[in-house]
Design an enzyme around this catalytic site. Structure first.
Site, short mmCIF file in Angstrom:
data_model
loop_
_atom_site.label_atom_id
_atom_site.label_comp_id
_atom_site.label_asym_id
_atom_site.label_seq_id
_atom_site.Cartn_x
_atom_site.Cartn_y
_atom_site.Cartn_z
N ARG A 140 7.21 -25.01 -0.58
CA ARG A 140 6.33 -24.30 -0.69
C ARG A 140 7.30 -22.89 -0.54
NH1 ARG A 140 3.40 -28.26 2.21
NH2 ARG A 140 2.51 -29.59 0.72
N LYS A 162 8.23 -10.47 -9.77
CA LYS A 162 7.38 -11.22 -10.31
C LYS A 162 8.52 -12.54 -11.21
CE LYS A 162 4.26 -8.59 -13.31
NZ LYS A 162 4.19 -8.14 -14.92
N GLU A 204 14.16 -0.90 -21.84
CA GLU A 204 13.12 -0.78 -20.09
C GLU A 204 13.73 0.39 -19.28
OE1 GLU A 204 10.83 -3.49 -19.55
OE2 GLU A 204 11.40 -5.00 -20.59
N LYS A 246 10.41 1.84 -10.54
CA LYS A 246 9.64 0.84 -10.80
C LYS A 246 9.54 0.25 -9.06
CE LYS A 246 9.18 -4.40 -11.73
NZ LYS A 246 10.31 -5.08 -12.30
N GLU A 256 0.34 -7.10 -9.53
CA GLU A 256 -0.62 -6.70 -11.10
C GLU A 256 -1.98 -6.42 -11.38
OE1 GLU A 256 1.43 -8.58 -14.62
OE2 GLU A 256 1.16 -6.98 -15.08
N ARG A 260 0.46 -1.55 -12.10
CA ARG A 260 1.25 -2.53 -12.22
C ARG A 260 1.81 -2.64 -13.85
NH1 ARG A 260 5.31 -6.35 -9.38
NH2 ARG A 260 6.34 -7.35 -10.61
N ASN A 264 4.42 -2.64 -18.34
CA ASN A 264 4.23 -3.22 -20.01
C ASN A 264 4.08 -3.44 -20.81
OD1 ASN A 264 4.95 -6.18 -17.98
ND2 ASN A 264 2.58 -6.21 -17.87
N HIS A 267 5.38 -4.42 -23.86
CA HIS A 267 5.23 -5.56 -24.36
C HIS A 267 4.33 -6.96 -24.04
CE1 HIS A 267 8.11 -4.08 -21.27
NE2 HIS A 267 8.61 -5.31 -20.35
N HIS A 271 6.12 -9.00 -26.56
CA HIS A 271 6.48 -10.85 -26.31
C HIS A 271 5.54 -11.10 -27.68
CE1 HIS A 271 5.27 -10.19 -21.87
NE2 HIS A 271 6.41 -10.31 -22.36
N HIS A 284 14.48 -10.18 -25.11
CA HIS A 284 13.44 -9.59 -24.61
C HIS A 284 13.80 -7.94 -24.90
CE1 HIS A 284 10.21 -9.04 -21.73
NE2 HIS A 284 11.07 -8.66 -20.92
#
Lengths: 380, 380
Positions: A140, A162, A204, A246, A256, A260, A264, A267, A271, A284
């Site tokens: 955990r 993330k 990026e 960032k 997010e 935030r 993206n 993205h 994606h 990517h």
């Protein structure tokens, strides 16, 4: 949504001192940490001091990066930890799945590694995302350190907490928000980066201009050749400014829920390209580069930006060595369907990050017909 | 570490009104929520009101519980959600692994379920732990509601935000701290609970006495027969008092950095029994019952408690219908090795939750030889 320019001199000359170690703080209350940026960080004792005490450390890397840097990092960790384990995974987005987490967990459990164990992610974004997720869920939650060795990871994926793995039905669909203890962005590791990956990282970097800092977009246009030639001062500034922007965004919206999402930009389209082609075909950053062309066009078609903005973005993205046209083979219908399972989608409606003025992004939906036109326009 | 007795009347008569809905708040800042305890909660509109709006809900249950309650819950959810999905997993601890998470994630992704989707865990502790973990990681976190249908889940596993799956090398080794939106503990669902599972739940109820509330231990001795006979008022009080004590502990230490570990009284021994036998042989509560006998004996052997305490605990645990002797087949060496990978272990040293006075627990290590004697003494 414009990032404060006081964060740094956004148009600093590329002749700025490249040698000093820069620290960019990420302010997240008890989860705050620093990004260390500089040359020779892996060899610097300061990089490894002040981490929590533990019996055991685990370095996670891949079979491309491990031969270059694993032993250097292990040697630096051995004075601090009685047991320094390592897991070397196959390189590539295709391996960013549960099997990798299972290997990391098994290695830890076989060594009876307790919940003070510190994990070190040594590699690009895939290694960082997987190691971060493993750290988030092992017993955990155990602490971890990011050591990004690609430009993309240094300016984006290793910063902000993330973490994720892929699912056959979507990229990064299973994961956690989980902050590292520290990020060590050693610019020297970029010397061994293949050109194609450098370009992917530049996607990026470019993103931060239109979404948050018009002056940085100017700077990138002036220094793109220097960046591709790996000029140390230019890289140092690009990494620092990217991390500052960032940090500013993540500091306001860690999970997010709003702002935030502007990170993206490109993205949602990107994606869909990655998933449509199968992970590993395009990098990517390559998909994001092409996705930014599409998102810029959508911004123009919705009347938010003048047509010249699309030309400017496409030119810069091409100069970065990135593709600006998606493979037509995905098909418009499938492309749209893939975007509908994007994490930013709500009630099946696709939410796009669009530019409304240079340095300012907005979240907007768009008519399907218009989106389809954009996809067709930039596919071949 | 004694729980404040003002939380409730710890020695309330079993004749207390069983019909009213009791609410126990868990105070965790922006993650706070209520445990609803009462009869007929599944049918009560108030149980389902005020949850966040979403297009999609997913009920996760198992093939034992689903035939009894799935349709009732689905019917209650349909007015609130356009799409009500369900996943019915095989019943049992043996299935508490990644495969279940993968099935939940696939169901969600195939339905293009977005990150507002609400998950509902309908079942015992295994369903609650897995569903909570799936909620914690699906798109990096979606909300979820616990609907515990076993006594064990109502008094322990569904409260407090511990979620996890098992690993071949250890129980609950991969998971997250992730709080539900609400817990609906409908006491009517206990009517269909097999006797063996009722006893297993009583193990976790008994635990709260020695660790936090001596008066509750007295009450349990006075009402054990009523509890096994499923007297509604006795069950209502046992569930409420257990949840109050758990809420008090979790409210002070959400992520188990200290105090919270006392909730694992009997669990270090118990987990070793479960893993040693293979998941599914003994119920978790059975292993905890036997583990509490061992931990009580260790408390006595270390001079913390008088010998009479062991007799008292063993008698009460036996009266609850629980085993007080572990299978000798595990072997002392393997038993010890299994305890060393417990999440509470540090630097390979096993940390036991022990009782130092009635209602007060402490974390202590113990000499291996003494622990081995305890294991031998209570194995046959």
């Amino acid at each position: 949504m414009t990032a404060p320019s006081t964060l740094s001199n956004a148009v600093a000359p590329a002749s700025a001192d490249a040698a000093r170690v820069r620290r960019v703080p990420i302010a997240l209350e008890d989860r705050s940490y620093d990004i260390h940026i500089g040359n020779g960080l892996l060899e610097d004792a300061a990089s490894w001091s002040g981490l929590p005490k533990a019996r055991c450390a685990l370095i996670v890397s891949n079979d491309t990066v491990a031969p270059l840097y694993l032993e250097t990092v292990a040697a630096r960790l051995r004075p601090h930890y009685a047991q320094v384990l390592s897991v070397v995974l196959p390189d590539g987005e295709a391996y960013k799945g549960w099997d990798a987490i299972e290997r990391i967990a098994s290695t830890l459990l076989e060594a009876a590694a307790d919940r003070k164990t510190v994990l070190f992610a040594l590699g690009g974004g895939v290694i960082g995302d997987m190691t971060g997720f493993a750290a988030a869920i092992y017993m955990r939650g155990v602490p971890f350190v990011q050591i990004p060795t690609t430009l993309l990871a240094q300016v984006d994926s290793s910063v902000g907490g993330k973490t994720a793995i892929n699912h056959a039905l979507g990229k990064n669909m299973l994961g956690a928000f989980y902050q590292p203890l520290r990020v060590l962005a050693d610019l020297d590791t970029l010397k061994t980066l293949p050109d194609r990956e450098l370009s992917a990282g530049l996607a990026e970097v470019i993103k931060y201009g239109p979404i948050a800092d018009a002056a940085f977009l100017d700077w990138l246009e002036a220094h793109m050749d220097a960046l591709r030639a790996r000029d140390p001062a230019a890289l140092a500034h690009a990494v620092q400014r990217s991390c500052e922007i960032k940090a500013w965004v993540v500091g306001q919206d860690e999970r997010e829920s709003g702002l935030r999402a502007i990170l993206n930009f490109g993205h949602t389209f990107g994606h869909a390209i990655e998933t449509g082609l199968g992970y590993g075909e395009w990098l990517h950053g390559e998909a994001v580069g092409c996705g930014m062309v599409m998102a810029s066009d959508l911004s123009v078609r919705l009347g938010l930006m003048p047509a010249a903005f699309l030309d400017r973005m496409r030119t810069l993205i091409e100069r970065a060595g990135l593709p600006v046209t998606a493979p037509a083979g995905i098909g418009v219908e499938r492309f749209m369907a893939l975007m509908r399972v994007d994490k930013k989608a709500e009630d099946g409606e696709i939410r796009f990050v669009l530019i409304e003025s240079l340095g300012r992004a907005v979240m907007r939906s768009a008519p399907d017909a218009l989106v389809a036109e954009v996809i067709r326009q930039h596919s071949a």
